[in-house]
Design an enzyme around this catalytic site. Structure first.
Site, PDB file in Angstrom:
ATOM      1  N   GLY A 151       0.827  -1.204   0.000  1.00 23.71           N
ATOM      2  CA  GLY A 151       0.000   0.000   0.000  1.00 23.71           C
ATOM      3  C   GLY A 151       0.862   1.256   0.000  1.00 23.71           C
ATOM      4  O   GLY A 151       1.949   1.270  -0.599  1.00 23.71           O
ATOM      5  N   THR A 205      -4.463  -3.193  -0.692  1.00 27.10           N
ATOM      6  CA  THR A 205      -4.937  -2.664   0.580  1.00 27.10           C
ATOM      7  C   THR A 205      -6.456  -2.679   0.626  1.00 27.10           C
ATOM      8  O   THR A 205      -7.112  -2.369  -0.378  1.00 27.10           O
ATOM      9  CB  THR A 205      -4.466  -1.221   0.896  1.00 27.10           C
ATOM     10  OG1 THR A 205      -5.216  -0.729   2.008  1.00 27.10           O
ATOM     11  CG2 THR A 205      -4.636  -0.249  -0.249  1.00 27.10           C
ATOM     12  N   ILE A 206      -6.959  -3.031   1.790  1.00 26.93           N
ATOM     13  CA  ILE A 206      -8.427  -2.995   1.946  1.00 26.93           C
ATOM     14  C   ILE A 206      -8.922  -1.550   1.968  1.00 26.93           C
ATOM     15  O   ILE A 206     -10.093  -1.292   1.785  1.00 26.93           O
ATOM     16  CB  ILE A 206      -8.897  -3.718   3.237  1.00 26.93           C
ATOM     17  CG1 ILE A 206      -8.361  -3.031   4.503  1.00 26.93           C
ATOM     18  CG2 ILE A 206      -8.536  -5.186   3.207  1.00 26.93           C
ATOM     19  CD1 ILE A 206      -9.094  -3.444   5.774  1.00 26.93           C
ATOM     20  N   ASP A 207      -8.012  -0.590   2.185  1.00 32.19           N
ATOM     21  CA  ASP A 207      -8.431   0.815   2.334  1.00 32.19           C
ATOM     22  C   ASP A 207      -8.780   1.473   1.000  1.00 32.19           C
ATOM     23  O   ASP A 207      -9.458   2.486   0.973  1.00 32.19           O
ATOM     24  CB  ASP A 207      -7.318   1.636   3.004  1.00 32.19           C
ATOM     25  CG  ASP A 207      -6.918   1.074   4.355  1.00 32.19           C
ATOM     26  OD1 ASP A 207      -7.746   0.377   4.961  1.00 32.19           O
ATOM     27  OD2 ASP A 207      -5.783   1.327   4.791  1.00 32.19           O
ATOM     28  N   MET A 247     -12.845  -0.319   9.065  1.00 34.38           N
ATOM     29  CA  MET A 247     -11.446   0.097   8.844  1.00 34.38           C
ATOM     30  C   MET A 247     -11.343   1.023   7.633  1.00 34.38           C
ATOM     31  O   MET A 247     -12.332   1.335   6.974  1.00 34.38           O
ATOM     32  CB  MET A 247     -10.566  -1.135   8.622  1.00 34.38           C
ATOM     33  CG  MET A 247     -10.030  -1.734   9.910  1.00 34.38           C
ATOM     34  SD  MET A 247      -8.802  -2.996   9.521  1.00 34.38           S
ATOM     35  CE  MET A 247      -8.164  -3.309  11.157  1.00 34.38           C
ATOM     36  N   ARG A 285     -25.112   0.884  20.780  1.00 35.46           N
ATOM     37  CA  ARG A 285     -24.108  -0.181  20.880  1.00 35.46           C
ATOM     38  C   ARG A 285     -23.081  -0.006  19.768  1.00 35.46           C
ATOM     39  O   ARG A 285     -23.411   0.482  18.677  1.00 35.46           O
ATOM     40  CB  ARG A 285     -24.748  -1.559  20.712  1.00 35.46           C
ATOM     41  CG  ARG A 285     -25.651  -1.950  21.854  1.00 35.46           C
ATOM     42  CD  ARG A 285     -24.856  -2.321  23.107  1.00 35.46           C
ATOM     43  NE  ARG A 285     -25.720  -2.877  24.136  1.00 35.46           N
ATOM     44  CZ  ARG A 285     -26.419  -2.167  25.017  1.00 35.46           C
ATOM     45  NH1 ARG A 285     -26.368  -0.853  24.985  1.00 35.46           N
ATOM     46  NH2 ARG A 285     -27.174  -2.758  25.915  1.00 35.46           N
TER      47      ARG A 285
END
Ligand code: F6P
Length: 357
Positions: A111, A134-136, A178, A275
């Site tokens: 990344g 990257t998951i981002d 995330m 929650r």
């Protein structure tokens, strides 16, 4: 004969193995002979000369496997030019190991931070080809990174599950997604799962606007509200702070993360029961989704083509539905943010989703 070294650096994600398999399968399918060296645990392997020679069977059966067969680690760019605890010059060591193995090219999967170091190695004269993971989805120069779609699936599934329990108990639920400093994952998972409010770093929120959205839903007969919160979400007041002031605020905060602060404030303002659910690293785990398997295989295959053609210094990316090569100097050191004025944000708003702004 082509001798390539390969490494995966930074936070892992799904489809790293699929991408490496794509590179190696393509090279092995060509007329060129190929030798593959896998450096272990990211740049650390290249620095300290920890590697394994890999054979075609190492890449068999890994298309669907999450994580990375090479291991990964974070080797921050900001300290890469500092000597290690034993005085070793890390950049020099990486170059020495590259030349010792007589490599034609390094294939680096990573990344943002990883790309800064990859670009440094390029400037130091090494042949480098990179792949965007990257998951981002925050890597500049590519519309999409692999890992992202798999993470969207997991975060979406998490919010889907929360929907039923939120409804039973008539609660406000926050799911923290995330994405580091950007909101791609939250925006996409939030829209996919029908979240009522989506909070992303690029659109600072006002707690009163969030309360208004919750109260409006209640007035209209809804028993619950689902809020997808990016881990980097920020309030309008905090967005005015300097980077240093904000970091101090986070450090001194009594809340484990931004979602808990938002939850507390919602309770105070609306009196609702709130929650928080944090799926955390599950978003990076497990098998890549079919989209990512195909996408990472394609990127890997095109990376192999560049190497076979002797074209170095590029990231293989994706622009306007085409696989493209992007010069590393254009990628390194830049982030790709969600544009608050983009059509996807406008469409989300037209669908009635509140961004708390
Ligand atoms: O960059 C991927 C990512 O999962 C981010 O979304 C998150 O902020 C970060 O890595 C978590 O890092 P670590 O795995 O080091 O805790």
């Amino acid at each position: 004969m082509k001798r390539i070294g390969m490494l995966t650096s930074g936070g892992d994600c799904q489809a790293l193995n699929a991408a490496m398999r794509g590179v190696v399968k393509t090279m092995m399918n060509s007329d060129e002979e190929v030798e593959v060296y896998g450096f272990l645990d990211g740049y650390r392997g290249l620095i300290y000369g920890n590697y394994r020679m890999l054979q075609s069977q190492d890449f068999s059966g890994i298309l669907t496997k999450g994580g990375t067969i090479l291991g990964s680690s974070r080797t921050p760019f900001k300290t890469i030019t500092d000597p290690d605890e034993n005085g070793l010059d890390k950049v020099k060591a990486m170059k020495q190991n590259y030349y010792k193995l007589n490599l034609d090219c390094l294939v680096i999967l990573g990344g943002n931070g990883t790309h800064k170091t990859a670009n440094l190695l390029r400037k130091e004269g090494l042949n480098v080809v990179t792949l965007p993971k990257t998951i981002d989805n925050d890597l500049y120069g590519t519309d999409m990174t692999f890992g992202f779609q798999s993470a969207v699936d997991i975060a979406t599934n998490c919010i889907d599950c929360i929907h039923t329990t939120a409804s039973s108990h008539s609660r406000v639920f926050i799911v923290e997604v995330m994405g580091h400093k950007v909101g791609w994952l939250t925006l996409n998972a939030g829209m996919a799962s029908g979240a009522d409010i989506i909070l992303i770093p690029e659109i600072p929120y006002d707690i009163k606007k969030i309360a208004d959205a919750i109260n409006k839903r209640k007035k209209n007969g809804s028993r619950f509200t689902i809020i997808a919160v990016a881990e980097g979400a920020i309030s309008k007041e905090d967005a005015k702070l300097s980077k240093k002031e904000y970091q101090k605020k986070l450090k001194d905060s009594k809340y484990p993360s931004i979602s808990y602060e938002i939850a507390d404030k919602i309770k105070q303002v609306t009196g609702e029961e709130v929650r928080v659910t944090v799926p955390g690293h599950t978003q990076r785990g497990g098998s890549p989704c079919p989209y990512d398997r195909v996408f990472a295989s394609r990127l890997g295959s095109e990376a192999a083509k560049l190497i076979l053609d002797g074209e170095y210094g590029f990231m293989v990316g994706y622009k306007n539905r085409e696989i493209v090569k992007v010069p590393l100097e254009e990628v390194a050191g830049k982030l790709k943010y969600v544009d608050p004025d983009s059509s996807i944000v406008k469409e989300a708003k037209m669908l009635g989703i509140s961004f708390g702004d």
